[in-house]
Design a protein around this motif. Structure first.
Motif, PDB file in Angstrom:
ATOM      1  N   ASP A 249       9.033  -6.748   7.018  1.00 47.41           N
ATOM      2  CA  ASP A 249       8.183  -6.057   7.860  1.00 47.41           C
ATOM      3  C   ASP A 249       7.279  -5.337   7.031  1.00 47.41           C
ATOM      4  O   ASP A 249       6.486  -4.674   7.534  1.00 47.41           O
ATOM      5  N   PHE A 250       7.313  -5.721   5.577  1.00 46.15           N
ATOM      6  CA  PHE A 250       6.025  -5.167   4.840  1.00 46.15           C
ATOM      7  C   PHE A 250       6.073  -3.609   4.761  1.00 46.15           C
ATOM      8  O   PHE A 250       5.152  -2.755   4.611  1.00 46.15           O
ATOM      9  N   SER A 251       7.487  -3.055   4.762  1.00 50.80           N
ATOM     10  CA  SER A 251       7.740  -1.534   4.571  1.00 50.80           C
ATOM     11  C   SER A 251       8.141  -1.211   3.404  1.00 50.80           C
ATOM     12  O   SER A 251       8.454  -0.050   3.169  1.00 50.80           O
ATOM     13  N   PHE A 252       7.965  -2.050   2.214  1.00 48.82           N
ATOM     14  CA  PHE A 252       8.512  -1.546   0.970  1.00 48.82           C
ATOM     15  C   PHE A 252       7.483  -0.717   0.457  1.00 48.82           C
ATOM     16  O   PHE A 252       6.186  -0.365   0.789  1.00 48.82           O
ATOM     17  N   ASN A 253       8.102   0.097  -0.487  1.00 48.68           N
ATOM     18  CA  ASN A 253       7.303   1.307  -1.286  1.00 48.68           C
ATOM     19  C   ASN A 253       7.797   1.112  -2.628  1.00 48.68           C
ATOM     20  O   ASN A 253       8.328   0.236  -3.106  1.00 48.68           O
ATOM     21  N   ALA A 254       7.051   2.115  -3.494  1.00 43.86           N
ATOM     22  CA  ALA A 254       7.102   1.864  -5.095  1.00 43.86           C
ATOM     23  C   ALA A 254       8.524   2.252  -5.381  1.00 43.86           C
ATOM     24  O   ALA A 254       8.745   1.949  -6.729  1.00 43.86           O
TER      25      ALA A 254
END
Length: 497
Positions: free
Chosen positions: A92-97
């Motif tokens: 769902d493209f919720s990844f972060n650094a």
């Protein structure tokens, strides 16, 4: 990546037994190597090059995480309820650094670059060896392998992160990001060098980079840059290959048929050479120790962990009669274990219900009923069908190109799939056919996301997934890099992160 001496990382990759220890890429007596004795023998030169391959086998790349991330983002895979929390954000493209998969991907690639640079920084020592110790042809080809691998790692990175620090030598201080265009310049130069100095497939050990692989990747890079004439010229140098015959598509995904007539470059795995270091910290990105297996089979297997499954939209993309469907997916009624067992609906059961299909590509069920964690099936990351479809795209997109020639390339791929080919010879119709063929030919091969990003249709294709145009095309620079590299601050990160 931490602030470390890149040359030290390279040395550690040679001294600590690396994971690229296949029968074809065998490390020659690494315990005899020391900084003072480096590049005194042919075996030492080969060992230093072999170490640069090792990071391809880390969990940060092909041993585990790369397949998840790319297939989930490209909607080639959807997560079952048991999918681990660090992998769900790629759906769902919720990844972060702070995502560890992004961190290990970054570190695996840059450690691989460091090891390639260790070889290239010692070019003078290598060339100073007597030709009786190592012929000039082999000196050139070992250096070319290092160029190929540096380019390959940077190509993996530039597609995920855009602007990047460029390292050509050892350093104790992290570099600032250079523009994406400069990264592409380095990648092209490395693949060009490799294409001129590597050995051809027929004269090289299986598992090593070859002249044809360098031309194929040079063509792919130029295609990504929309330099279609140059890309086609490079791809036309990929000769001596053919498609697996009709009915033999699955040869591309079995252990016993690796390095076949369609295979141009593979990521090597061989569990017989050791898997004891697969789960330690070095297995994430370090590329050291014995980690000669991939988790792809266990993770994707519908009789095993079944963490991901092929979504209905992908299954519905196949035309009736497409032979690739039965070689890509298991469904109820599919035979396995050499035809002695039959899949039933219960074999696709999850806590969220029964799935329509499971993955067959890269699964070991064709010969056994249990993945048992280890898998030795290589990743075929460049196949001849890719070259044919890239050539079709170049012909269709370039000024003065031939739609008729493009259709002929597409027809070769479809003939093998048992399909007729009727395509109107217009640029729009041919492009639509290429988009379709790449989707079904390379399903589950980590190709789809990069394709739709470079075509500019990701926002449409990924509508409703959480994809945000202007942000989700790239990953964030990982926190560990921005906290340790004085030249890349959190404020320097990609848009939206």
């Amino acid at each position: 990546m931490k602030k470390i001496k890149h040359i030290v990382a390279a040395l550690l990759g040679v001294f600590a037994m690396h994971s690229c220890d296949t029968a074809e890429l065998e490390l020659k007596n690494p315990n005899t190597l020391s900084p003072d004795s480096f590049f005194k023998t042919a075996a030492q030169v080969e060992s230093s090059v072999n170490a640069a391959y090792a990071n391809l086998q880390t969990r940060g790349l092909y041993a585990r995480n790369l397949a998840f991330a790319m297939d989930l983002m490209g909607q080639d895979a959807a997560g079952n309820p048991q999918l681990e929390g660090n992998k769900k954000p790629f759906q769902d493209f919720s990844f972060n650094a702070g995502n560890d998969i992004i961190q290990y991907y970054w570190e695996s690639c840059f450690l691989g670059i460091s090891r390639a640079n260790f070889v290239l920084n010692n070019e003078e020592k290598i060339n100073a060896l007597s030709n009786s110790v190592l012929s000039q042809e082999r000196k050139n080809k070992f250096l070319a392998e290092a160029h190929f691998l540096r380019a390959y790692y940077y190509f993996l990175l530039v597609n995920r992160f855009g602007d990047l620090p460029i390292y050509k030598t050892g350093t104790i201080i992290g570099a600032a990001r250079s523009p994406k265009a400069e990264v592409y310049n380095l990648i092209r130069a490395d693949f060009e060098y490799a294409s001129q100095n590597l050995l051809s497939k027929n004269g090289e050990q299986t598992g090593r980079a070859t002249k044809e692989a360098a031309y194929a990747y040079l063509g792919k890079v130029l295609l990504y840059e929309k330099k279609y004439d140059l890309a086609l010229a490079a791809l036309n140098n990929v000769t001596g290959f053919s498609l697996e015959e009709k009915g033999n598509f699955y040869n591309n995904f079995m252990e016993e048929t690796e390095h076949g007539i369609e295979s141009i470059f593979e990521i090597e795995f061989n569990e017989n050479n050791g898997t004891g270091n697969k789960w330690d910290d070095a297995g994430n990105s370090g590329g050291t120790g014995f980690a000669e297996s991939t988790l792809r089979g266990q993770e994707y297997g519908n009789l095993s962990w079944f963490n991901v499954y092929p979504p209905d939209a992908l299954l519905d993309s196949y035309e009736a009669g497409d032979l690739r469907f039965g070689d890509t997916f298991y469904v109820p009624g599919s035979k396995y274990v050499k035809g002695t067992l039959t899949m039933t609906a219960d074999n696709f059961n999850t806590s969220a219900g029964v799935r329509k299909a499971g993955w067959k590509k890269y699964q070991n069920y064709y010969k056994k009923d249990d993945e048992a964690v280890q898998s030795s099936i290589n990743f075929k990351v460049m196949r001849y069908s890719d070259v044919l479809l890239m050539k079709a795209e170049c012909e269709n997109q370039r000024d003065g190109g031939s739609q008729t020639a493009a259709i002929a390339y597409i027809k070769e791929v479809r003939d093998r799939a048992g399909l007729t080919t009727v395509i109107t010879p217009t640029k729009e119709a041919v492009f639509a056919a290429i988009v379709h063929e790449r989707k079904v030919e390379f399903a589950g091969e980590q190709s789809r996301f990069d394709d739709i990003i470079r075509w500019g249709n990701a926002a449409t294709e990924l509508a409703g997934t959480g994809f945000q145009a202007g942000k989700s095309e790239l990953w964030p620079i990982p926190n560990r890099e921005t906290s340790s590299n004085p030249n890349i601050k959190p404020s320097d990160n990609n848009p939206g992160y």
